[in-house]
Design a protein around this motif. Sequence first.
Motif, PDB file in Angstrom:
ATOM      1  N   HIS A  76      24.318  -7.087   4.203  1.00 14.70           N
ATOM      2  CA  HIS A  76      22.999  -6.498   4.352  1.00 14.70           C
ATOM      3  C   HIS A  76      22.875  -5.240   3.497  1.00 14.70           C
ATOM      4  N   GLU A  77      23.899  -4.392   3.578  1.00 13.81           N
ATOM      5  CA  GLU A  77      23.842  -3.121   2.851  1.00 13.81           C
ATOM      6  C   GLU A  77      23.851  -3.305   1.346  1.00 13.81           C
TER       7      GLU A  77
ATOM      8  N   ASN B  28      22.783  -6.235  -0.164  1.00 16.40           N
ATOM      9  CA  ASN B  28      21.585  -6.989  -0.539  1.00 16.40           C
ATOM     10  C   ASN B  28      20.348  -6.123  -0.611  1.00 16.40           C
ATOM     11  N   GLN B  29      20.349  -5.065   0.148  1.00 14.37           N
ATOM     12  CA  GLN B  29      19.205  -4.163   0.170  1.00 14.37           C
ATOM     13  C   GLN B  29      18.970  -3.572  -1.234  1.00 14.37           C
TER      14      GLN B  29
ATOM     15  N   LEU C 181      20.287  -4.618  -3.975  1.00 11.70           N
ATOM     16  CA  LEU C 181      20.141  -5.721  -4.932  1.00 11.70           C
ATOM     17  C   LEU C 181      18.704  -6.247  -4.946  1.00 11.70           C
ATOM     18  N   ALA C 182      18.084  -6.301  -3.762  1.00 10.64           N
ATOM     19  CA  ALA C 182      16.688  -6.738  -3.703  1.00 10.64           C
ATOM     20  C   ALA C 182      15.822  -5.786  -4.518  1.00 10.64           C
ATOM     21  N   ALA C 183      16.096  -4.483  -4.380  1.00 12.58           N
ATOM     22  CA  ALA C 183      15.324  -3.496  -5.143  1.00 12.58           C
ATOM     23  C   ALA C 183      15.580  -3.662  -6.643  1.00 12.58           C
TER      24      ALA C 183
ATOM     25  N   VAL D  70      16.484  -6.514  -8.316  1.00 11.32           N
ATOM     26  CA  VAL D  70      15.834  -7.725  -8.829  1.00 11.32           C
ATOM     27  C   VAL D  70      14.315  -7.546  -8.869  1.00 11.32           C
ATOM     28  N   THR D  71      13.770  -6.958  -7.811  1.00  6.17           N
ATOM     29  CA  THR D  71      12.317  -6.780  -7.748  1.00  6.17           C
ATOM     30  C   THR D  71      11.841  -5.816  -8.842  1.00  6.17           C
ATOM     31  N   SER D  72      12.585  -4.726  -9.016  1.00  3.88           N
ATOM     32  CA  SER D  72      12.183  -3.761 -10.032  1.00  3.88           C
ATOM     33  C   SER D  72      12.330  -4.333 -11.432  1.00  3.88           C
TER      34      SER D  72
ATOM     35  N   GLY E  97      11.932  -7.433 -12.181  1.00  2.31           N
ATOM     36  CA  GLY E  97      10.762  -8.300 -12.318  1.00  2.31           C
ATOM     37  C   GLY E  97       9.524  -7.494 -12.665  1.00  2.31           C
TER      38      GLY E  97
ATOM     39  N   GLN F 153      19.335   1.837  -8.186  1.00  4.25           N
ATOM     40  CA  GLN F 153      19.697   0.939  -7.090  1.00  4.25           C
ATOM     41  C   GLN F 153      20.991   0.171  -7.362  1.00  4.25           C
TER      42      GLN F 153
END
Lengths: 291, 211
Positions: A74-75, A77-78, A80-82, A84-86, A88, A114
Motif C-alpha cells: 500500500h505504501e 503503491n501510493q 507509484l500511483a502519483a 504514473v498519474t503525473s 500521464g 513521488q
Amino acid sequence: MKLGQKLLQFRRSQAFVLALLAGTMAVIFVAIGVTTYLSLKLVAAEAAAHESREHLLRMARVTSLGELTASIAHEVNQPLAAVVTSAGACRRWLAHDPPSVENAQRAADRVVEQANRASAVIARVRGFASGKPPQKTVFDFNDLVHEIVTLARGQIDDDDIALRLYLRDGLPMVEADRVQIGQVLGNLLLNAMEAIGTSAEPAREVEITSEMHGPGRIRFSVADSGVGFRPGEVEHLFDAFWTTKKDGIGLGLTISRSIIEANGGHIWAEANESGGAVFLFSLPVEARTSA
Amino acid sequence: MNTPPSADEASEPIVYVVDDDRSVGASLEDLLASVSLRTRLFGSVQDFLSFELPAAPSCLVLDVRMPGQSGMDFLGHMSELGLHLPTVVITGHGDIAMGVKAMKVGAIEFLTKPFRDQDLLDAVYHGIEIDRARRAREATDAELHQRWASLSPGEQDVARLVVDGLLNKQIAADLDVSEITVKVRRASAMRKLGARTLAELIRQIDRMSSA
Ligand SMILES: Nc1ncnc2c1ncn2[C@@H]1O[C@H](COP(=O)(O)OP(=O)(O)O)[C@@H](O)[C@H]1O
Ligand SMILES: [Mg+2]
C-alpha cells in the motif's frame, strides 16, 4: 520559487536517508552542512537499520506477514500511483496545441518527487528487515538526554519551543543499547516538534522527565503542547506505516517500540492533560543495582 | 489557460476526488485538468460530506483506506444519504474480494493503484455520462409533474380516463358532465401537458406514474 526549494529540500532529505544506508554519512555531513533537524531525522532513520530480524518475526506473529506485506504494498503503491498519474498528465500537457510546457514541467517534478518517496519507503523497509540485535551497555540516561537535546538545540530554538527537563538526580544506571535508545529519544523529540509545528496553540512546550518506575525500572517521558491525538488515534500510533503527516512514513514509532521492547522495556502514549501528547517508555536498570 | 468562458458554469462536469494521500489527489487533479475536467479534492469522507454539491454532472473518485470512515463503508451508505454519484473506487492494496465488494455496493469501476491514466479517465467519463443522463431524466420528470400539477382536478380526471382508452361520450357519462365540457378539458389538458397527440399524452402520464 518556494515550491522548487521545497522539492529540492525534500530530495535532499531523501538523499540523506539513502546515503546513510550506503554508509557515506560523514561525507554527506560535510558536503551539505546538515541542519539539526535533518540530523535528528538521520537519527530516526538510522534506527531502521538497527531493527532486528527477530522483531520482524515477532511482528509477523502479531499482525501476520500477509498484513505487513499488504501495508508495504500500500505504501509503495501510493507514490507509484502519483508517479504514473503525473506522468500521464505530463504527456497530455505536452500533447496540447501549443504544448503547455509549464504544466508539464510541474507534473514531471511531481514524478521525481513521488519516485523518491517510493524509494524512501523501500529504504526504510530494507533497514527494517535487516538489523543488528541490541548491544547493551550500562549508561546514565540523563546524560543521554542532554546529548540528544544538544543535537536538537538549534532546531528547538528556531522553532521557538520552550524545552524543560525534569531529570531526577541519582537515578541508577540503565542497561540497554545506548545508540538505539538515543534514536528513540530523537524520534520522540522530532514527533513532538512536528506536533507543535502543526498546532495553532500559543503554547510551544516540550517537557522531558525521568524518574523511577517501581523497583528495577526507570521511566522517561516526552510531553508536548502540540496537536495531540484525535479520537481513535491512540490505538494506531505504533502501527507500521500509520501516519497523519503529508510526508510522514509512519515507521518512527513502530521502530521505537520494537527497540524499546528489544531492550526489555515498554513504550506507550497518553493524552497530555494540558493538550498535546505524552510518550512514555520504561527501561530496566543495571542488573547489579536492581536486585 | 485559454478555456472559453462557459455558457453555463453549472452544467460543466465536476470530478470529486476523496483520497487522504495528498500527492495522489494532486496528481489526479492535474491529470483531469490536462483533459479540461475540473476537480475538487477532499482528504476525508467527512470533508466531502460537509461540501455543498453543485447541480453539475459529476463523478466521484474514492479511495478505500483513509483515516476516519473508509471509502468502502461510505459507498455502502451513499444511497441512504440520498447521494447518487457514480463512483470509481481506487485502492492501494486491492484484491479480487475487495473489487467484488466494491461493485456490490455500487461502484462503477474498481482500480488498484497504480492504475493506467487512460483507465481512470475512461471510468470518469463513463461516470459523468451516467450522472448526466440521470440528471436529464430527473429534470424531465420534475417538469412533467409540474405540468400535471397545473391541471385542474377536472382536467386531470379527463386526462386519466382518456389514457384509460375511454371515448369522450363515455367520459362524460362517467364524470357526469356534458360532452362539450369533456372536449374543452381534454384540449386544455393536452395543451398544458405539451402533448400534441394522444400517444404523447399516454406516454407522459405512463412515465409519470412509473417515476
Ligand atoms: N507527539 C505527537 N503528537 C501527536 N501525534 C503524534 C505525536 N507523535 C506521533 N504522532 C502521531 O503518530 C503518527 C505516527 O508517527 P511516526 O511513527 O513517528 O511516523 P511519522 O512521524 O512518519 O508520521 C504521526 O503521523 C502522528 O499522527
Ligand atoms: Mg515520526
